[in-house]
Design a protein around this motif. Structure first.
Motif, PDB file in Angstrom:
ATOM      1  N   VAL A   1       0.856  -1.184   0.000  1.00  0.00           N
ATOM      2  CA  VAL A   1       0.000   0.000   0.000  1.00  0.00           C
ATOM      3  C   VAL A   1       0.890   1.232   0.000  1.00  0.00           C
ATOM      4  N   THR A   2       0.411   2.317  -0.579  1.00  0.00           N
ATOM      5  CA  THR A   2       1.188   3.547  -0.619  1.00  0.00           C
ATOM      6  C   THR A   2       1.166   4.213   0.737  1.00  0.00           C
ATOM      7  N   GLN A   3       2.200   5.007   1.008  1.00  0.00           N
ATOM      8  CA  GLN A   3       2.371   5.617   2.318  1.00  0.00           C
ATOM      9  C   GLN A   3       1.281   6.632   2.634  1.00  0.00           C
ATOM     10  N   ASP A   4       0.752   7.346   1.622  1.00  0.00           N
ATOM     11  CA  ASP A   4      -0.204   8.414   1.902  1.00  0.00           C
ATOM     12  C   ASP A   4      -1.584   7.893   2.286  1.00  0.00           C
ATOM     13  N   LYS A   5      -1.812   6.595   2.127  1.00  0.00           N
ATOM     14  CA  LYS A   5      -3.100   6.018   2.485  1.00  0.00           C
ATOM     15  C   LYS A   5      -3.204   5.882   4.001  1.00  0.00           C
ATOM     16  N   GLY A   6      -4.100   6.644   4.578  1.00  0.00           N
ATOM     17  CA  GLY A   6      -4.298   6.581   6.030  1.00  0.00           C
ATOM     18  C   GLY A   6      -3.110   7.062   6.820  1.00  0.00           C
ATOM     19  N   LYS A   7      -2.367   8.052   6.263  1.00  0.00           N
ATOM     20  CA  LYS A   7      -1.133   8.506   6.914  1.00  0.00           C
ATOM     21  C   LYS A   7      -1.392   9.092   8.300  1.00  0.00           C
ATOM     22  N   LYS A   8      -2.410   9.933   8.414  1.00  0.00           N
ATOM     23  CA  LYS A   8      -2.722  10.554   9.694  1.00  0.00           C
ATOM     24  C   LYS A   8      -3.130   9.519  10.733  1.00  0.00           C
ATOM     25  N   GLU A   9      -3.955   8.566  10.294  1.00  0.00           N
ATOM     26  CA  GLU A   9      -4.401   7.516  11.209  1.00  0.00           C
ATOM     27  C   GLU A   9      -3.231   6.667  11.674  1.00  0.00           C
ATOM     28  N   LYS A  10      -2.313   6.395  10.754  1.00  0.00           N
ATOM     29  CA  LYS A  10      -1.151   5.589  11.103  1.00  0.00           C
ATOM     30  C   LYS A  10      -0.271   6.320  12.117  1.00  0.00           C
ATOM     31  N   GLU A  11      -0.062   7.622  11.893  1.00  0.00           N
ATOM     32  CA  GLU A  11       0.776   8.392  12.794  1.00  0.00           C
ATOM     33  C   GLU A  11       0.192   8.432  14.201  1.00  0.00           C
ATOM     34  N   LEU A  12      -1.120   8.607  14.295  1.00  0.00           N
ATOM     35  CA  LEU A  12      -1.785   8.638  15.596  1.00  0.00           C
ATOM     36  C   LEU A  12      -1.667   7.299  16.295  1.00  0.00           C
ATOM     37  N   LYS A  13      -1.857   6.219  15.528  1.00  0.00           N
ATOM     38  CA  LYS A  13      -1.755   4.878  16.108  1.00  0.00           C
ATOM     39  C   LYS A  13      -0.348   4.600  16.602  1.00  0.00           C
ATOM     40  N   MET A  14       0.658   5.001  15.822  1.00  0.00           N
ATOM     41  CA  MET A  14       2.052   4.787  16.227  1.00  0.00           C
ATOM     42  C   MET A  14       2.361   5.508  17.532  1.00  0.00           C
ATOM     43  N   LYS A  15       1.904   6.748  17.651  1.00  0.00           N
ATOM     44  CA  LYS A  15       2.161   7.515  18.874  1.00  0.00           C
ATOM     45  C   LYS A  15       1.479   6.882  20.078  1.00  0.00           C
ATOM     46  N   ASN A  16       0.251   6.421  19.882  1.00  0.00           N
ATOM     47  CA  ASN A  16      -0.480   5.778  20.983  1.00  0.00           C
ATOM     48  C   ASN A  16       0.177   4.464  21.386  1.00  0.00           C
ATOM     49  N   ASP A  17       0.635   3.706  20.393  1.00  0.00           N
ATOM     50  CA  ASP A  17       1.297   2.427  20.684  1.00  0.00           C
ATOM     51  C   ASP A  17       2.612   2.655  21.434  1.00  0.00           C
ATOM     52  N   LEU A  18       3.358   3.673  21.033  1.00  0.00           N
ATOM     53  CA  LEU A  18       4.636   3.960  21.684  1.00  0.00           C
ATOM     54  C   LEU A  18       4.444   4.411  23.128  1.00  0.00           C
ATOM     55  N   LYS A  19       3.350   5.117  23.402  1.00  0.00           N
ATOM     56  CA  LYS A  19       3.070   5.544  24.773  1.00  0.00           C
ATOM     57  C   LYS A  19       2.855   4.340  25.691  1.00  0.00           C
ATOM     58  N   LYS A  20       2.294   3.262  25.131  1.00  0.00           N
ATOM     59  CA  LYS A  20       2.042   2.048  25.916  1.00  0.00           C
ATOM     60  C   LYS A  20       3.322   1.258  26.168  1.00  0.00           C
ATOM     61  N   GLN A  21       4.338   1.508  25.334  1.00  0.00           N
ATOM     62  CA  GLN A  21       5.586   0.757  25.459  1.00  0.00           C
ATOM     63  C   GLN A  21       6.489   1.424  26.501  1.00  0.00           C
ATOM     64  N   ASN A  22       6.020   1.400  27.743  1.00  0.00           N
ATOM     65  CA  ASN A  22       6.726   2.074  28.831  1.00  0.00           C
ATOM     66  C   ASN A  22       7.562   1.124  29.669  1.00  0.00           C
ATOM     67  N   ASN A  23       7.728  -0.109  29.178  1.00  0.00           N
ATOM     68  CA  ASN A  23       8.508  -1.107  29.922  1.00  0.00           C
ATOM     69  C   ASN A  23       9.403  -1.881  28.957  1.00  0.00           C
ATOM     70  N   ILE A  24      10.047  -1.152  28.043  1.00  0.00           N
ATOM     71  CA  ILE A  24      10.898  -1.794  27.045  1.00  0.00           C
ATOM     72  C   ILE A  24      12.119  -2.419  27.706  1.00  0.00           C
ATOM     73  N   LEU A  25      12.793  -3.284  26.984  1.00  0.00           N
ATOM     74  CA  LEU A  25      13.907  -4.048  27.555  1.00  0.00           C
ATOM     75  C   LEU A  25      14.983  -3.115  28.121  1.00  0.00           C
ATOM     76  N   GLU A  26      15.438  -2.156  27.315  1.00  0.00           N
ATOM     77  CA  GLU A  26      16.434  -1.195  27.795  1.00  0.00           C
ATOM     78  C   GLU A  26      15.680   0.003  28.370  1.00  0.00           C
ATOM     79  N   LEU A  27      15.343  -0.099  29.617  1.00  0.00           N
ATOM     80  CA  LEU A  27      14.475   0.875  30.281  1.00  0.00           C
ATOM     81  C   LEU A  27      15.089   2.266  30.329  1.00  0.00           C
TER      82      LEU A  27
END
Length: 288
Positions: A258-284
């Motif tokens: 799929v091309t990058q511009d498809k759902g770009k805003k939605e993808k960016e929001l999802k990535m930011k939300n997912d990263l916020k949940k990753q608060n216990n990564i291996l290298e803390l």
């Protein structure tokens, strides 16, 4: 997940020569501190040869191999548009670690958005070996502790396997690390099996593989800075590529490009939300 049958009948051979072996570890982890009761698991390979070792995800390796084979077949057939539908992509642990012998220098590979980094990590574990001993996975093992990357670790190593290596970036004990877990019990590696490397196996560094973008080689300190920038703007590198006129394509859940511009805003929001949940990564300490 199917249980791996532990094959420790190779113990005598391994005691003589621990090289040219694949050590199979189970990695249990919870990168979301609010979901510690639901750990994920991934099978990891530690391939050991005379010049060094490579630690990587079994599922990621198999998915990459299937994708490469499919792409080569379609290109040979003259297909103008590559389609990966039908390929089931597995694995979440995308990073890998290489160590060179005999100095056990560490190279860490990881993707941050569209950029792939190779990190020269000069940090060493300052181990304290304790008298405690136990039987672990069929081996006589001894306890050791250290602090590394923002966590306190307890390891069990065996001198039955004369190699001073272990999973991930861990090394430096007088034997193979067969089990290691952090104090919060949210990250652990445990040896589950041993195999001889396949016939014709050739150890190749990840830095030598073909890639569209140049590999970004940095120190551990510079990677820490890049990681913080990635958390703040996870699509920064992709935006820069798009601004330069580069067409970025990615694979959706069905295996189609799929091309990058498809759902770009939605993808960016999802990535930011997912990263916020990753608060216990291996290298803390990367989050500090």
């Amino acid at each position: 997940m199917k249980k791996i049958i532990i094959a420790f009948s190779l113990l005598l051979t391994l005691a003589v020569n621990a090289q040219n072996q694949r050590f199979i570890y189970e990695y249990r982890y919870s990168i979301d501190s609010t979901a510690k009761d639901k750990p994920e698991t991934e099978i990891m390979f530690l391939d050991v040869v005379s010049k060094g070792s490579r630690f990587y995800s079994k599922d990621i390796f198999e998915s990459d191999s299937l994708m490469t084979a499919s792409m080569e077949k379609q290109l040979q057939a003259g297909n103008g548009e590559i389609n990966f539908s039908g390929i089931k992509f597995k694995g979440k642990v995308v990073h890998s670690v290489e160590k060179t012998y005999p100095d056990y220098s560490v190279r860490f590979f990881n993707n941050l958005s569209a950029d792939e980094y190779m990190v020269q990590d000069e940090r060493k574990q300052d181990w304290k070996i304790l008298p405690d001993k136990e039987k672990t996975g069929g081996f006589s093992a001894q306890k050791a502790v250290c602090s590394f990357a923002g966590r306190k670790w307890t390891a069990w190593f065996t001198t039955d396997l004369p190699i001073q290596d272990g999973p991930y970036k861990f090394s430096g004990l007088p034997g193979l690390i067969v089990k290691i877990e952090d104090a919060s019990h949210t990250h652990s590696f445990e040896l589950k099996g041993i195999k001889k490397l396949p016939a014709g196996y050739e150890w190749k560094s990840t830095k030598e593989k073909e890639r569209f973008n140049a590999l970004v080689t940095v120190t551990e300190a510079k990677y820490r800075k890049a990681f913080k920038e990635y958390l703040a703007d996870p699509m920064k590198s992709e935006k820069q590529m798009l601004a330069q006129g580069v067409e970025i394509q990615e694979i959706d859940d069905s295996g189609k490009l799929v091309t990058q511009d498809k759902g770009k805003k939605e993808k960016e929001l999802k990535m930011k939300n997912d990263l916020k949940k990753q608060n216990n990564i291996l290298e803390l300490d990367l989050l500090k």
